[in-house]
Design a protein around this motif. Structure first.
Motif, PDB file in Angstrom:
ATOM      1  N   LEU A  89      -1.592  -9.660   0.015  1.00 58.34           N
ATOM      2  CA  LEU A  89      -1.139  -8.977   1.233  1.00 58.34           C
ATOM      3  C   LEU A  89      -0.721  -7.544   0.919  1.00 58.34           C
ATOM      4  CD1 LEU A  89       1.027 -11.796   2.870  1.00 58.34           C
ATOM      5  CD2 LEU A  89      -1.098 -10.841   3.819  1.00 58.34           C
ATOM      6  N   THR A  90      -0.065  -7.337  -0.213  1.00 62.28           N
ATOM      7  CA  THR A  90       0.417  -5.995  -0.559  1.00 62.28           C
ATOM      8  C   THR A  90      -0.759  -5.051  -0.809  1.00 62.28           C
ATOM      9  OG1 THR A  90       2.467  -6.881  -1.453  1.00 62.28           O
ATOM     10  CG2 THR A  90       1.834  -4.674  -2.185  1.00 62.28           C
ATOM     11  N   LEU A  91      -1.772  -5.532  -1.540  1.00 62.05           N
ATOM     12  CA  LEU A  91      -2.908  -4.656  -1.839  1.00 62.05           C
ATOM     13  C   LEU A  91      -3.759  -4.400  -0.592  1.00 62.05           C
ATOM     14  CD1 LEU A  91      -3.837  -6.025  -5.378  1.00 62.05           C
ATOM     15  CD2 LEU A  91      -2.616  -3.909  -4.818  1.00 62.05           C
ATOM     16  N   VAL A  92      -4.000  -5.449   0.203  1.00 60.24           N
ATOM     17  CA  VAL A  92      -4.724  -5.234   1.466  1.00 60.24           C
ATOM     18  C   VAL A  92      -3.900  -4.292   2.349  1.00 60.24           C
ATOM     19  CG1 VAL A  92      -5.570  -6.321   3.588  1.00 60.24           C
ATOM     20  CG2 VAL A  92      -5.961  -7.449   1.383  1.00 60.24           C
ATOM     21  N   GLY A  93      -2.584  -4.512   2.364  1.00 54.40           N
ATOM     22  CA  GLY A  93      -1.689  -3.663   3.153  1.00 54.40           C
ATOM     23  C   GLY A  93      -1.740  -2.207   2.702  1.00 54.40           C
ATOM     24  N   ASN A  94      -1.706  -1.991   1.384  1.00 57.95           N
ATOM     25  CA  ASN A  94      -1.789  -0.614   0.860  1.00 57.95           C
ATOM     26  C   ASN A  94      -3.082   0.054   1.321  1.00 57.95           C
ATOM     27  OD1 ASN A  94       0.605  -1.077  -0.447  1.00 57.95           O
ATOM     28  ND2 ASN A  94      -0.264  -1.145  -2.505  1.00 57.95           N
ATOM     29  N   ALA A  95      -4.178  -0.707   1.250  1.00 57.66           N
ATOM     30  CA  ALA A  95      -5.479  -0.140   1.612  1.00 57.66           C
ATOM     31  C   ALA A  95      -5.584   0.137   3.110  1.00 57.66           C
ATOM     32  CB  ALA A  95      -6.597  -1.089   1.167  1.00 57.66           C
ATOM     33  N   ARG A  96      -4.869  -0.653   3.905  1.00 59.61           N
ATOM     34  CA  ARG A  96      -4.985  -0.529   5.364  1.00 59.61           C
ATOM     35  C   ARG A  96      -3.836   0.214   6.031  1.00 59.61           C
ATOM     36  NH1 ARG A  96      -8.448  -4.685   7.728  1.00 59.61           N
ATOM     37  NH2 ARG A  96     -10.422  -4.310   6.698  1.00 59.61           N
ATOM     38  N   GLY A  97      -2.793   0.542   5.234  1.00 60.49           N
ATOM     39  CA  GLY A  97      -1.673   1.299   5.808  1.00 60.49           C
ATOM     40  C   GLY A  97      -0.534   0.441   6.342  1.00 60.49           C
TER      41      GLY A  97
END
Ligand code: PMP
Length: 341
Positions: A89-97
Motif C-alpha cells: 500500500l505504501t509503495l502504490v500510495g507513493n506512486a499514486r500520491g
C-alpha cells in the motif's frame, strides 16, 4: 541520435510501479519434483516490485477506492498489517500520491518495520494482542482511520477487492502459464485473498482442480475446513498467515482439503529451498512448498501442483535465516535431504 522506438514503451512501463505488479514467473522446483515424481511449481510473488504477493491486493484495494471516488491524490490510506500489505500500500500510495498510516503488531520481523519507515509510511507499532482484545492492530487501524479526516481503511480482511485482484490476475496467470494442466493449488491464508481468488478462477476454469489450504499451527482454519468448526491448537512463528476467525475474503473460498505444517518442517524446507533450488523465500512460502509436496504425494505420479512463493527471504534474515534465532526457537535445520517431508 536515433529516435527511441515508441514500441519499446510497454503499457506496463507507462503504468509505472503499479503496472509492474503481477505477471510473475511460475518457477519449477526441479529437484523437489524429481524426488516426488510429481511436478511442483511456485508462483514467484517475491518478484513483485514491492517484494510480496500483497502488492496485488494493495493495487486492487487502492484502484477500487479510486473507482468508487473515495480516494484522490493527497488522500490517506490506513491499514493494519503483518507488514507486507503495508509495504504494498505504501509503495502504490507513493506512486499514486497517497499517504499511508500503517499499524503493525510488535512481534513481526524487524526488517519489515525498517522497510516501511524507509518507504515513508507513518508507522504505528502496537503491542501484539489477540483479535478478541480491543488493542489488537486490526481494531487500532480502524480507530486511526475513523479519526483521520478523509482517510480510507484498506481492511484487507473484509474488503473483497483483495480477493478480486487474485481472481482477476493471479488465477488467470497460473492457468495461462500451465496451459491449464494442473491438478491442485496449495496455499496458506493470511486474509484468504490469495486462496479464495485463485481458487475461484481455477474452479471456474476446471472444477476438477483441487484447492488445498496449507495452515500453520495456531490457526483455526485447518479445523474449519476439516470439520466446519473453528479450533486452533499449537503455535507458529510463521508471519502473515493463519487466522482464527472467518473473514469475508476467506468465506467463499472453494477449498477442498487442508494440511497442517509445523515450524520445524517450514524451517527445514526454507533452508533446503535456498540450498538446493536457489530459492530464497520467507516462511509462508516454505510452508506452502512443504504442504504442496505432501499433497502431491497423495496424487498419482506425474501430477502437477502449483503453490505460492509469497515473499522473499531477505525480509526474515534476522529470524528464519539467523543461526541464533533458530537456536533460541529450537528450529535449527538439520536435514541434509528431504526426509523431513
Ligand atoms: N505470506 C505472507 C508473508 C503474507 O504476508 C501474507 C499476507 N498476510 C500471506 C502469505 C497470505 O496471503 P493472503 O492474505 O492473500 O491470504
Amino acid at each position: 541520435m536515433p529516435n527511441p522506438s515508441p514500441t519499446v514503451v510497454s503499457t506496463a512501463a507507462s503504468a509505472g510501479f503499479v503496472g509492474a505488479i503481477g505477471n510473475t514467473p511460475l518457477i519449477a522446483l526441479p529437484k523437489l519434483s524429481a524426488a516426488l515424481g510429481r511436478t511442483i511449481l511456485g508462483k514467484a510473488e517475491f518478484l513483485n516490485p514491492g517484494g510480496s504477493v500483497k502488492d496485488r491486493a494493495a493495487r486492487g484495494i487502492i484502484e477500487d477506492f479510486e473507482a468508487r471516488g473515495l480516494l484522490a491524490p493527497g488522500g490517506v490510506v490506513v491499514e493494519g498489517t503483518a507488514g507486507n500489505t503495508g509495504i504494498g500500500l505504501t509503495l502504490v500510495g507513493n506512486a499514486r500520491g497517497y499517504r499511508t498510516i500503517i499499524v503493525m503488531p510488535d512481534d513481526q520481523a524487524p526488517e519489515k518495520y525498517g522497510l516501511l519507515r524507509t518507504y515513508g509510511a507513518d508507522l504505528r507499532v502496537v503491542p501484539s494482542a489477540p483479535y478478541t482484545n480491543d488493542a489488537n492492530y486490526y481494531h487500532e487501524a480502524r480507530r486511526v482511520a475513523e479519526a483521520t479526516p478523509g482517510a480510507v481503511w484498506a481492511n484487507q480482511f473484509e474488503n473483497t477487492a483483495n480477493r478480486d485482484a487474485h481472481e482477476r490476475t493471479t488465477g488467470p496467470e497460473i492457468i495461462a502459464q500451465t496451459g491449464g494442466a494442473l491438478d491442485a493449488f496449495v496455499a496458506a491464508a493470511g486474509t484468504g485473498g490469495t486462496i479464495a481468488g485463485v481458487g475461484r478462477a481455477l474452479k471456474a476454469y476446471d472444477p476438477k482442480i483441487r484447492v488445498v489450504l496449507a495452515d500453520p499451527y495456531g490457526s483455526a482454519l485447518f479445523s474449519y475446513v476439516k470439520t466446519g468448526e473453528l479450533a486452533a491448537d499449537g503455535d507458529s512463528n510463521a508471519e502473515g498467515i493463519g487466522i482464527k476467525r472467518i473473514v469475508a475474503n476467506f468465506k467463499d473460498a472453494p477449498v477442498d482439503d487442508a494440511l497442517r505444517v509445523d515450524d520445524r518442517t517450514l524451517t527445514e524446507m526454507a533452508h533446503w529451498l535456498v540450498r538446493e533450488e536457489g530459492l530464497f523465500v520467507g516462511g509462508s512460502a516454505a510452508l506452502n512448498v512443504a504442504a504442496a509436496a505432501r499433497y502431491a504425494r497423495t496424487l498419482p505420479a506425474g501430477s502437477t501442483v502449483v503453490t505460492v512463493l509469497c515473499d522473499g527471504g531477505d525480509r526474515y534474515r534476522s529470524r528464519l535465516y539467523d543461526a541464533e534465532w533458530l537456536r533460541e526457537n529450537d528450529v535449527v535445520p538439520q536435514a541434509t535431504d528431504l526426509s523431513f517431508l
